[in-house]
Design a protein around this motif. Structure first.
Motif, PDB file in Angstrom:
ATOM      1  N   MET A  82       0.504  -1.442   0.036  1.00  0.00           N
ATOM      2  CA  MET A  82      -0.307   0.052  -0.232  1.00  0.00           C
ATOM      3  C   MET A  82       1.034   0.976   0.432  1.00  0.00           C
ATOM      4  N   ALA A  83       1.761   0.995   1.097  1.00  0.00           N
ATOM      5  CA  ALA A  83       3.012   2.584   0.939  1.00  0.00           C
ATOM      6  C   ALA A  83       3.498   2.568  -0.407  1.00  0.00           C
ATOM      7  N   GLU A  84       4.027   2.049  -1.097  1.00  0.00           N
ATOM      8  CA  GLU A  84       4.668   1.752  -2.145  1.00  0.00           C
ATOM      9  C   GLU A  84       3.630   2.757  -3.643  1.00  0.00           C
ATOM     10  N   VAL A  85       2.398   2.071  -3.532  1.00  0.00           N
ATOM     11  CA  VAL A  85       1.053   1.841  -4.560  1.00  0.00           C
ATOM     12  C   VAL A  85       1.113   3.623  -3.954  1.00  0.00           C
ATOM     13  N   GLU A  86       0.837   4.126  -2.847  1.00  0.00           N
ATOM     14  CA  GLU A  86       0.349   5.455  -2.181  1.00  0.00           C
ATOM     15  C   GLU A  86       1.629   6.857  -2.775  1.00  0.00           C
ATOM     16  N   ALA A  87       2.881   5.447  -2.612  1.00  0.00           N
ATOM     17  CA  ALA A  87       3.967   6.912  -3.010  1.00  0.00           C
ATOM     18  C   ALA A  87       4.139   7.298  -4.813  1.00  0.00           C
ATOM     19  N   SER A  88       3.643   6.024  -5.599  1.00  0.00           N
ATOM     20  CA  SER A  88       3.392   5.843  -6.349  1.00  0.00           C
ATOM     21  C   SER A  88       2.345   7.447  -7.446  1.00  0.00           C
ATOM     22  N   CYS A  89       1.368   7.429  -6.567  1.00  0.00           N
ATOM     23  CA  CYS A  89      -0.379   7.964  -6.473  1.00  0.00           C
ATOM     24  C   CYS A  89       0.572   9.379  -6.333  1.00  0.00           C
ATOM     25  N   GLU A 147      -6.333   0.243  -7.620  1.00  0.00           N
ATOM     26  CA  GLU A 147      -5.542   0.165  -7.464  1.00  0.00           C
ATOM     27  C   GLU A 147      -5.122   0.043  -5.890  1.00  0.00           C
ATOM     28  N   ALA A 148      -5.563   1.746  -6.254  1.00  0.00           N
ATOM     29  CA  ALA A 148      -5.270   1.761  -5.031  1.00  0.00           C
ATOM     30  C   ALA A 148      -6.312   1.854  -4.010  1.00  0.00           C
TER      31      ALA A 148
END
Length: 228
Positions: A82-89, A147-148
């Motif tokens: 989740m942290a990696e996906v939100e960082a990309s966001c 996905e997020a």
């Protein structure tokens, strides 16, 4: 009306699952749940389908719905993802957010501030979801946003329970301040770094979350023992 019933049912069952009141492997009987919440079986069935989509419930053909609960390793790995996906966001949103996206982000941040001031955990939880959702929308990437949102739904109960860790709500809001500052400045790298650190649970913070989960489980077990 039915949509509102389904939302309330979902929130109640999410809390029961994450806190241990509904344990892993427990069968969720539609008739019993309908009686408990004073509703028909239709919103119960809709709720179970939503929980299955978020990964909290498994629906087995001809057998019914059963509780799924992440163990410590799976929980840690899920928060890392989740942290990696939100960082990309955050990285994309810093460059792509339009005026309406920024307005939604500031509105959610203001709601978070009001909830912290009132000490209202439930209001903060809702405003926090809007804050993160505004960042997802600001990416302009529908696939990444979806996905997020999926991951956020699967971790909702645990993110809510984190707020029971002492001073976590205040710390979360302070972290939001840093993320917002970087997003407004258009600094994607800093926004990504700060949002990653905000979402991931490590070390003492992860242990504190596990302690909250264990306390909830112990309380339920003790109540059951006394009732027996």
């Amino acid at each position: 009306m039915r949509g509102e019933q389904t939302q309330k049912l979902r929130e109640a069952l999410e809390e029961d699952i994450a806190s241990g009141r509904l344990r892993p492997g427990r069968r969720l009987d539609e008739v019993s749940l309908a009686e408990r919440f004073g509703v028909s079986r239709t919103p119960v069935r809709e709720t179970l389908i939503q929980l299955a989509a978020s990964g909290l419930v498994e629906i087995r053909p001809r057998r019914g719905a059963f509780v799924v609960l992440l163990g410590p390793r799976e929980l840690m790995e899920s928060f890392e993802l989740m942290a990696e996906v939100e960082a990309s966001c955050a990285r994309l949103a810093a460059q792509r957010m339009g005026p309406s996206d920024r307005a939604a982000l500031h509105e959610a941040h203001g709601a978070c501030r009001a909830a912290v001031g009132a000490g209202d955990e439930a209001a903060y939880y809702a405003a926090n979801a809007r804050f993160h959702g505004a960042i997802y929308a600001g990416t302009g990437n529908r696939m990444l946003c979806a996905e997020a949102q999926r991951l956020q739904r699967s971790l909702q109960p645990y993110r809510r329970l984190q707020l029971r860790v002492p001073r976590r709500m205040e710390a979360s809001f302070a972290e939001h301040e840093g993320v917002l500052e970087a997003l407004v400045a258009g600094d994607g790298a800093t926004a990504a770094e700060r949002l990653r650190a905000h979402v991931v649970v490590q070390g003492e913070r992860f242990m504190a979350l596990l302690a909250v989960l264990q306390d909830e489980t112990d309380a339920v077990a003790q109540a059951g023992y006394q009732a027996g």
